[in-house]
Design a protein around this motif. Structure first.
Motif, PDB file in Angstrom:
ATOM      1  N   CYS A   1       0.963  -0.949  -0.268  1.00 16.76           N
ATOM      2  CA  CYS A   1       0.369  -0.524  -0.160  1.00 16.76           C
ATOM      3  C   CYS A   1       1.012   1.252  -0.260  1.00 16.76           C
ATOM      4  O   CYS A   1       0.396   2.392  -0.990  1.00 16.76           O
ATOM      5  CB  CYS A   1      -0.529  -0.221   1.190  1.00 16.76           C
ATOM      6  N   PRO A   2       2.177   0.983   0.963  1.00 13.81           N
ATOM      7  CA  PRO A   2       2.613   2.712   0.777  1.00 13.81           C
ATOM      8  C   PRO A   2       3.104   2.804  -0.486  1.00 13.81           C
ATOM      9  O   PRO A   2       3.328   4.043  -0.824  1.00 13.81           O
ATOM     10  CB  PRO A   2       3.879   2.717   1.819  1.00 13.81           C
ATOM     11  N   LEU A   3       3.718   1.683  -1.344  1.00 16.43           N
ATOM     12  CA  LEU A   3       4.122   1.843  -2.616  1.00 16.43           C
ATOM     13  C   LEU A   3       3.391   2.776  -3.390  1.00 16.43           C
ATOM     14  O   LEU A   3       3.240   3.244  -4.172  1.00 16.43           O
ATOM     15  CB  LEU A   3       4.793   0.739  -2.847  1.00 16.43           C
ATOM     16  N   LEU A   4       2.143   1.954  -3.730  1.00 17.50           N
ATOM     17  CA  LEU A   4       1.236   1.997  -4.706  1.00 17.50           C
ATOM     18  C   LEU A   4       0.760   3.505  -4.150  1.00 17.50           C
ATOM     19  O   LEU A   4      -0.295   4.676  -4.686  1.00 17.50           O
ATOM     20  CB  LEU A   4       0.318   1.498  -4.112  1.00 17.50           C
ATOM     21  N   LEU A   5       0.330   3.935  -3.145  1.00 12.58           N
ATOM     22  CA  LEU A   5       0.553   4.841  -2.498  1.00 12.58           C
ATOM     23  C   LEU A   5       0.811   6.635  -3.182  1.00 12.58           C
ATOM     24  O   LEU A   5      -0.019   7.463  -3.829  1.00 12.58           O
ATOM     25  CB  LEU A   5       0.404   5.355  -0.691  1.00 12.58           C
ATOM     26  N   THR A   6       2.295   6.151  -2.423  1.00 13.85           N
ATOM     27  CA  THR A   6       2.961   6.972  -3.513  1.00 13.85           C
ATOM     28  C   THR A   6       2.930   7.566  -4.915  1.00 13.85           C
ATOM     29  O   THR A   6       3.155   8.575  -5.560  1.00 13.85           O
ATOM     30  CB  THR A   6       4.251   6.344  -2.879  1.00 13.85           C
TER      31      THR A   6
ATOM     32  N   ARG B   1       0.890   6.647  -7.121  1.00 13.99           N
ATOM     33  CA  ARG B   1      -0.494   7.356  -7.267  1.00 13.99           C
ATOM     34  C   ARG B   1      -0.342   8.874  -7.113  1.00 13.99           C
ATOM     35  O   ARG B   1      -0.536  10.212  -7.698  1.00 13.99           O
ATOM     36  CB  ARG B   1      -1.644   6.884  -6.013  1.00 13.99           C
ATOM     37  N   ASP B   2      -0.389   9.389  -6.022  1.00 13.90           N
ATOM     38  CA  ASP B   2       0.026  11.012  -5.446  1.00 13.90           C
ATOM     39  C   ASP B   2       1.036  11.673  -6.026  1.00 13.90           C
ATOM     40  O   ASP B   2       0.586  12.553  -6.240  1.00 13.90           O
ATOM     41  CB  ASP B   2      -0.003  11.202  -3.591  1.00 13.90           C
ATOM     42  N   ARG B   3       2.299  11.158  -5.707  1.00  7.94           N
ATOM     43  CA  ARG B   3       3.344  11.747  -7.248  1.00  7.94           C
ATOM     44  C   ARG B   3       2.695  11.745  -8.760  1.00  7.94           C
ATOM     45  O   ARG B   3       2.817  12.660  -9.180  1.00  7.94           O
ATOM     46  CB  ARG B   3       4.942  11.363  -6.997  1.00  7.94           C
TER      47      ARG B   3
END
Length: 795
Positions: A652-657, A659-661
């Motif tokens: 999740c942290p990988l994908l959220l980063t 997505r956000d960037r």
């Protein structure tokens, strides 16, 4: 006597004459001679032997060789004697033939020489006789020649005098004719006669008779003045009746184009006088030195304005000089727009009359002259004279000079676009192209451009797009400073595009390139201040600005104007040898452009900035992927043991980063830049996941299935908004997932094929069959060894 052998003729003493009584002896000697001849012919050593005088030794050696101690060999003697006899006869025939032919040739040559000598003697005798006859004749004719030469000289002198008198008589006759025509008020014939006289004057220009030339010129000048004064007076009277010149606009003109009761008669008289004045054009050009500006202005050569138009221009020239020369209040050096606007107004006021009334007259006469352009040319000379006088007075006042240039450019634009004044005629750009003025123009242009750049970069709205709220217009997300800068360059192009010479245009082009380079350096300086915030708004705005400038310059490179400048630059570079043959070839073939150096520097800056952004996001991604790297891929439950597959919590942290960037940069970067960004990021991410996560772990069946679910159902779809098949950008990860998730049978079969057909086409075919195209065979073997779900074979 028998002919001697070669040895006898060369070195041996002369043989005694044979006696007829010694028959046997002579036979032996003859045979011996025959043998010697054969030896001379057949053996290469004969010369050496005979030259040494050892003939008997040679004969003995020959007999020893042919006969020897074998008595049976004596049978060969008959054949040898017969052969030698035959050879002897052949040689004798050759000698006889040569000895008989050579004397004949020599005799023939001697005979020819004797005959030639006789002919030569005869010619010499004739030459002597003729020479004496000619000398005698010349002596006799000499007095006659002297007398005849004197008479011929007299005749030629009389002919010259006669021709001189004929010219004088012709001039006087033409002069008398003009006088008679004027006395009878036949002005057209008088004008035609004056035209003929002026043509004679032109023909006489090569003559060395200075007095005759002076008499002819004085006569032409005398009658030209009389006719010109008379016709000018009548012509001005007609123009006055038409209220010429038209000071008011055409809409308020009451007479010029109207038709009062006497209108047809006035226009008929106007046409008559106009045509008669046209006849005086030749003599007027002969007598009148046209006003010309100094050579430093490099005005194009052009004929004088036709005489009737000159007369029509006279009242306007007086008005111009009255208002814009001397101490008049209208003559203000800071207000060039006053006299420029006045000239444009005069051209506009008279255009209709010139087109409708004067042009038909010119069309009837024949010469292809445009009345409106002739009128404009005459007024333009007033402007050029005024500019040439004013520019030195304001050359070093930047504001006044810049204002003058602006007004002149506006004047030129209207003159060309509205009134069709050709750029090939003398115009204001020739005055601005004078060296001192032009260099000052470049300096001022650079100064004000740099000031504008300073103000645009220091503005609060420098990095905000003017069209941020209009999506269709704001595709490039161009910050205000970049758009203002490119507008500045475009305005500079419009200002110099009508310069008369390519060399001047190229100097302005260099100024533009310098400004681009200066702006790039300023952007780089601002960018370095924002390096720590490479994903920030200002950093992205700088990147958009760099991309926009590079894109616009690339578009300009295909513009016809800049292509023409490229051709001119090619010629200059070729003359000065400032470029290599390769660079010249690239310019000539249009492979490169005049902006290539600038575009390359901007593209390099753009790439560096994008790389810095990608590296920044990638560092964040790696930081966010630490937990995912430590996932226990060996002990995850299989797909069958789970009701529903779900995303790994550690991913999740990988994908959220990501997505956000991605969303952040998609909003801040233009589409083309963001496309490059996410493709660069995905390329690094693909290799990272493959090397740092997949190759660094072992996978059971559940771990392989979970990895594939995380990648194909969660990571890849993050980029589906930007392309149709995002998995094609994750080729390492996609194919690794395929290998790790093959069913056990297919995996065993693939493993056996790769081991048995290492490096063979069959191995490649097997990989392609399961969807492996990117990974090499060794990579697939490594991935297969990372699997732990192999059957227990008891080994």
């Amino acid at each position: 006597m028998e002919p001697r052998t070669r040895a006898e003729a060369g070195c041996s003493p002369p043989a005694a004459p044979r006696c007829p009584q010694s028959g046997d002896g002579s036979k032996d000697v003859g045979e011996k001679s025959d043998i010697n001849i054969i030896a001379l012919v057949g053996n290469e050593q004969v010369n050496e032997d005979t030259d040494n005088g050892d003939l008997p030794a040679y004969v003995s050696a020959f007999i020893e060789k042919e006969v020897g101690n074998d008595l049976k060999s004596l049978k060969k003697l008959d054949k040898l004697i017969e052969q030698m006899t035959e050879n002897k006869m052949q040689l004798e025939e050759q000698v006889l033939t040569i000895s008989s032919e050579i004397p004949k040739r020599i005799q023939s040559a001697l005979k020819n020489a004797e005959e030639s000598k006789q002919f030569l003697n005869q010619f010499l005798e004739q030459e002597t006789h003729l020479f004496s006859s000619i000398n005698s004749h010349l002596l006799t004719a000499q007095p006659w020649m002297e007398d005849l030469g004197a008479m011929i000289n007299q005749i030629e002198e009389i002919e010259r005098h006669l021709a001189y008198l004929k010219w004088i008589s012709q001039i006087e006759e033409l002069s008398d004719n003009i006088q008679q025509y004027l006395m009878t008020n036949n002005v057209p014939e008088a004008a035609s006669t004056l035209v003929y006289m002026a043509e004679l004057d032109i023909k006489l220009q090569e003559s060395s008779c200075t007095h005759l030339l002076a008499f002819m010129r004085a006569t032409v000048k005398f009658w030209h003045k009389i006719l010109k004064d008379k016709l000018t007076s009548d012509f001005e009277e007609i123009l006055a009746q038409l209220h010429w010149p038209f000071i008011t606009p055409p809409q308020s003109q009451t007479v010029g184009l109207s038709r009062p009761a006497s209108g047809p008669e006035i226009y008929s008289n106007l046409e008559t006088l106009f045509c008669q004045l046209l006849k005086l054009q030749t003599s007027d050009e002969l007598l009148t030195e046209p006003k010309q500006l100094p050579e430093k202005y490099c005005l194009p050569a052009s004929p004088s304005v036709i005489l009737p138009i000159q007369i029509m221009l006279t009242p306007l020239q007086k008005r111009f000089r009255y208002h814009f020369r001397g101490n008049r209040q209208t003559n203000v050096i800071s207000k060039p727009e006053w006299y420029l606007a006045q000239v444009l107004m005069w051209i506009g006021n008279h255009t209709q009359f010139l087109d409708e009334k004067i042009q038909p007259i010119l069309d009837k006469v024949g010469p292809s002259v445009n009345a409106r352009l002739e009128f404009s040319r005459g007024l333009m000379m007033l402007v050029l004279e005024k500019l040439a006088a004013d520019i030195p007075c304001l050359l070093y006042d930047d504001n006044l000079f810049c204002h003058l240039v602006d007004e002149v450019l506006l004047f030129e634009r209207e003159l060309h676009s509205v009134y069709g004044y050709p750029g090939t005629f003398a115009n204001c750009m020739h005055i601005l192209s004078e060296e001192t003025c032009f260099q000052r123009w470049l300096t001022v242009e650079r100064k004000f451009a740099l000031q504008k750049m300073d103000s645009m970069l220091s503005s609060e709205a420098a990095w905000i797009s003017q069209y941020k709220d209009i999506t269709d217009v704001d595709e490039m997300k161009v910050p205000d400073c970049a758009e203002t800068f490119m507008t500045l360059l475009l305005v500079i192009t419009d200002r110099y595009k009508n310069l008369p010479t390519a060399s001047r245009k190229l100097q302005f082009l260099e100024l533009q390139k310098d400004l681009v380079d200066d702006f790039r350096i300023r952007l780089t300086q601002v960018m370095k201040e924002e390096t720590r915030a490479s994903l920030g708004f200002r950093y992205c705005a700088i990147l958009n600005a760099v991309n926009y400038i590079s894109t616009v310059l690339a578009d300009w490179a295909d513009n016809v104007f800049f292509l023409q400048l490229q051709q001119a630059a090619l010629e200059v570079f070729a003359e000065n040898n400032t470029l290599s043959k390769l660079q010249l070839g690239q310019l000539a073939s249009m492979e490169s452009s005049v902006f290539d150096d600038m575009i390359n520097l901007l593209e390099r800056l753009k790439h560096d900035m994008l790389t810095r952004q990608v590296d920044h996001v990638f560092r964040e991604v790696k930081e966010a992927a630490k937990l995912y790297k430590k996932e226990r891929w060996l002990s995850l439950p299989s797909q069958a043991e789970q009701a529903v597959m779900s995303l790994s919590t550690s991913a999740c942290p990988l994908l959220l980063t990501l997505r956000d960037r991605s969303l952040q940069l998609e909003q801040q970067l233009c589409f083309s830049l963001f496309k490059i960004f996410w493709q660069m990021l995905v390329e690094k991410l693909d290799v990272y996941i493959y090397q740092e996560i997949i190759l660094a772990n072992h996978f059971n069946e559940g771990g392989a299935a979970q990895l594939q679910f995380d990648m194909t159902r969660n990571l890849f779809p993050l980029f589906s908004h930007y392309c149709k098949r995002p998995e094609n950008y994750f080729k390492h990860v996609k194919e690794a997932c395929i290998v790790l998730n093959l069913n056990v049978g297919s995996a065993l079969l693939l493993k056996d094929v790769l081991q048995s057909a290492s490096g063979q086409p069959s191995a490649t075919a097997a990989l392609n069959e399961v969807g492996i195209y990117k990974l090499a065979q060794q990579d697939v073997e490594i991935l297969l060894n990372l699997r732990t779900n192999w059957p227990n074979t008891g080994k």
